[in-house]
Scaffold this active site. Structure first.
Site, PDB file in Angstrom:
ATOM      1  N   LYS A   1       1.355  -1.084  -0.169  1.00 21.52           N
ATOM      2  CA  LYS A   1       0.290   0.423  -0.138  1.00 21.52           C
ATOM      3  C   LYS A   1       1.122   1.273  -0.240  1.00 21.52           C
ATOM      4  O   LYS A   1       1.721   1.703   0.753  1.00 21.52           O
ATOM      5  CB  LYS A   1      -0.969  -0.127   1.475  1.00 21.52           C
TER       6      LYS A   1
HETATM    7  N1  GLU Z   1      -7.065  -0.188  -3.163  1.00 25.77           N
HETATM    8  C1  GLU Z   1      -8.338  -1.412  -3.436  1.00 25.77           C
HETATM    9  C2  GLU Z   1      -7.809  -2.069  -2.161  1.00 25.77           C
HETATM   10  O1  GLU Z   1      -7.853  -1.372  -0.358  1.00 25.77           O
HETATM   11  C3  GLU Z   1      -8.024  -2.116  -4.282  1.00 25.77           C
HETATM   12  C4  GLU Z   1      -6.561  -2.747  -4.396  1.00 25.77           C
HETATM   13  C5  GLU Z   1      -5.451  -3.066  -5.420  1.00 25.77           C
HETATM   14  O2  GLU Z   1      -6.670  -2.677  -6.696  1.00 25.77           O
HETATM   15  O3  GLU Z   1      -4.705  -3.025  -5.797  1.00 25.77           O
HETATM   16  O4  GLU Z   1      -8.470  -3.493  -1.837  1.00 25.77           O
END
Ligand code: GLU
Length: 458
Positions: free
Chosen positions: A145
């Site tokens: 993240k």
């Molecule tokens: N931000 C989204 C999540 O928390 C999607 C992450 C992604 O598609 O890699 O799942």
């Protein structure tokens, strides 16, 4: 994409609401691994809370100690500070993050949060959750993240483009289509992803490969996948479709309240309404609205995309925060930020099921209250895994030069969600535990199997 979510709620210093000696919550979050690894002692620390849920599951399934310590901390924590020229000619310094939690199952994967209040601990927690989510839903990715401490709604398009491109340059050597693949999260959108893909393509020397596969959630016109924009909401609805019958709730005619009406909230609302549910209360950072006859989820989404929030929506009554939580519904869907459902909110909620569209919306103390009141919680690592699942499909399409139609995307997504829900149900039965612990067990079983085969080098 409309502006996401509500403002982050400050968490009380301890269970008694004062600083000093930790209260009951702290004892419940105690674990020898926290002392061994020197964790923050504050029981309200999001990272401690998130990892403690995993450790409960790990203890129950006798996960080996070495896996507990490996998974309790991220592999890499990257922080960058970079200057960007503003429209008035002055420079401002921005802080960006990328946390790479684990890559035992595949490249690091997870979104980029653009929010004025993003901190390293938030990003670490969210990266950790991505590892668990990807494992549970059966995609070949690990967890990561990132984010930028920035309010994207306070900058011109030109400033945002320079911020995003400069951030991409700062982390370009740490990401890659086979190594770490970012995506959208709160405050970031498909346009931002397009700038990242474009900047990375210029900087990379990967020759014949597909450099745009470095990021997912791109616009459909530039390497994106059909169905990605609505994917998280679609996954929430697929999960509810699987789980509601055993909770005794019929989706047709069921009443729903939604916290946060950005990408996840608004798509969940629209798809639920199309399947016969009725959205009767919504709240975000601009206020709360209710209408017992139903709020049209589609026209509310349009209103939010024009005005940046639900406030001022005509065909509903204005309500305050307490009235919102007390609204009698079958399903409550939190789609805003972390730690928003604490003890007071959990006591007020008047629902049968909480479907976590957001990441970590419920604190451990809030969850204990919900449990004692017989309210079922569909945990985020299951419920909101639709986004990353369709991100995986986008990555596959980029890598293999294919473009899938929407039916194929939706059908494949549903398969993953149904399988993941079945894993959670099986774990709940086998270990006689709650759904959150069962979801972690489902995720940890796959990680354990991979580590047994891979070993820990050297
Ligand atoms: N931000 C989204 C999540 O928390 C999607 C992450 C992604 O598609 O890699 O799942």
């Amino acid at each position: 994409m409309s502006q996401a979510t509500a403002t982050k709620k400050p968490v009380k210093t301890n269970a008694k609401g004062k600083g000093g000696a930790p209260g009951k919550g702290a004892e419940l979050l105690a674990h020898p691994i926290f002392d061994e690894l020197g964790f923050q002692t504050d029981p309200n620390n999001l990272y401690r809370q998130t990892v403690s849920c995993m450790l409960q599951a790990a203890d129950l399934m006798n996960l080996p100690h070495q896996l507990k310590i490996v998974l309790a901390q991220p592999k890499n924590e990257i922080m960058v500070n970079f200057p960007v020229r503003m429209d008035d000619g002055e420079f401002r310094l921005f802080k960006g993050y990328r946390v790479q939690h684990n890559n035992a199952l595949g490249p690091y994967k997870g979104g980029l949060r653009f929010h004025h209040d993003v901190h390293l601990d938030d990003v670490k927690s969210l990266a950790f959750l991505m590892t668990m989510k990807c494992s549970l839903v059966g995609v070949p990715f690990g967890g990561g993240k990132g984010g930028i401490k920035v309010d994207p709604y306070k900058h011109s398009k030109g400033e945002m483009e320079r911020i995003v491109r400069r951030f991409t340059t700062a982390i370009a050597h740490q990401i890659g289509p086979d190594y770490d693949i970012p995506a959208p999260d709160v405050g970031s959108n498909a346009q931002h992803m397009a700038w990242i893909a474009d900047t990375y393509s210029f900087l990379s020397e990967v020759g014949g490969h597909q450099p745009e596969a470095v990021i997912t959630g791109k616009p459909v016109e530039f390497g994106g996948s059909l169905g990605r924009e609505k994917a998280t909401g679609q996954g929430v609805v697929d999960t509810l479709t699987e789980m509601l019958p055993e909770i005794g709730v019929d989706m047709k005619g069921c009443k729903v309240s939604i916290l946060g009406y950005g990408n996840v909230g608004s798509w969940t609302g629209r798809i639920l309404q199309d399947r016969g549910a009725k959205i009767i209360a919504v709240m975000d950072h601009t206020g709360g609205i209710a209408n017992d006859n139903g709020i049209d989820a589609h026209s509310l989404a349009l209103h939010c995309s024009k005005l940046g929030g639900v406030g001022g929506y005509k065909n509903a009554d204005k309500i305050d925060k307490d009235e919102f939580y007390q609204t009698r519904v079958d399903v409550f869907v939190p789609c805003a930020l972390e730690q928003m459902i604490q003890e007071p909110e959990a006591r007020m909620l008047n629902c049968k099921v909480v479907a976590e569209g957001a990441n970590a919306p419920t604190t451990p103390a809030g969850e204990r209250v919900l449990e004692s009141r017989g309210i079922e919680v569909l945990p985020a690592i299951l419920c909101n895994a639709g986004g990353v699942t369709v991100s995986y499909f986008e990555w596959v399409q980029n890598k293999t030069c294919q473009s899938w139609d929407l039916d194929q995307v939706d059908a494949q997504l549903n398969k993953h969600m149904v399988r993941a829900a079945a894993k959670v149900r099986e774990a709940r039965k086998k270990y006689k535990c709650g759904l959150r612990t069962a979801a972690y067990i489902g995720a940890l079983e796959r990680l354990r199997a991979a580590y047994e085969l891979r070993g820990i080098f050297p």
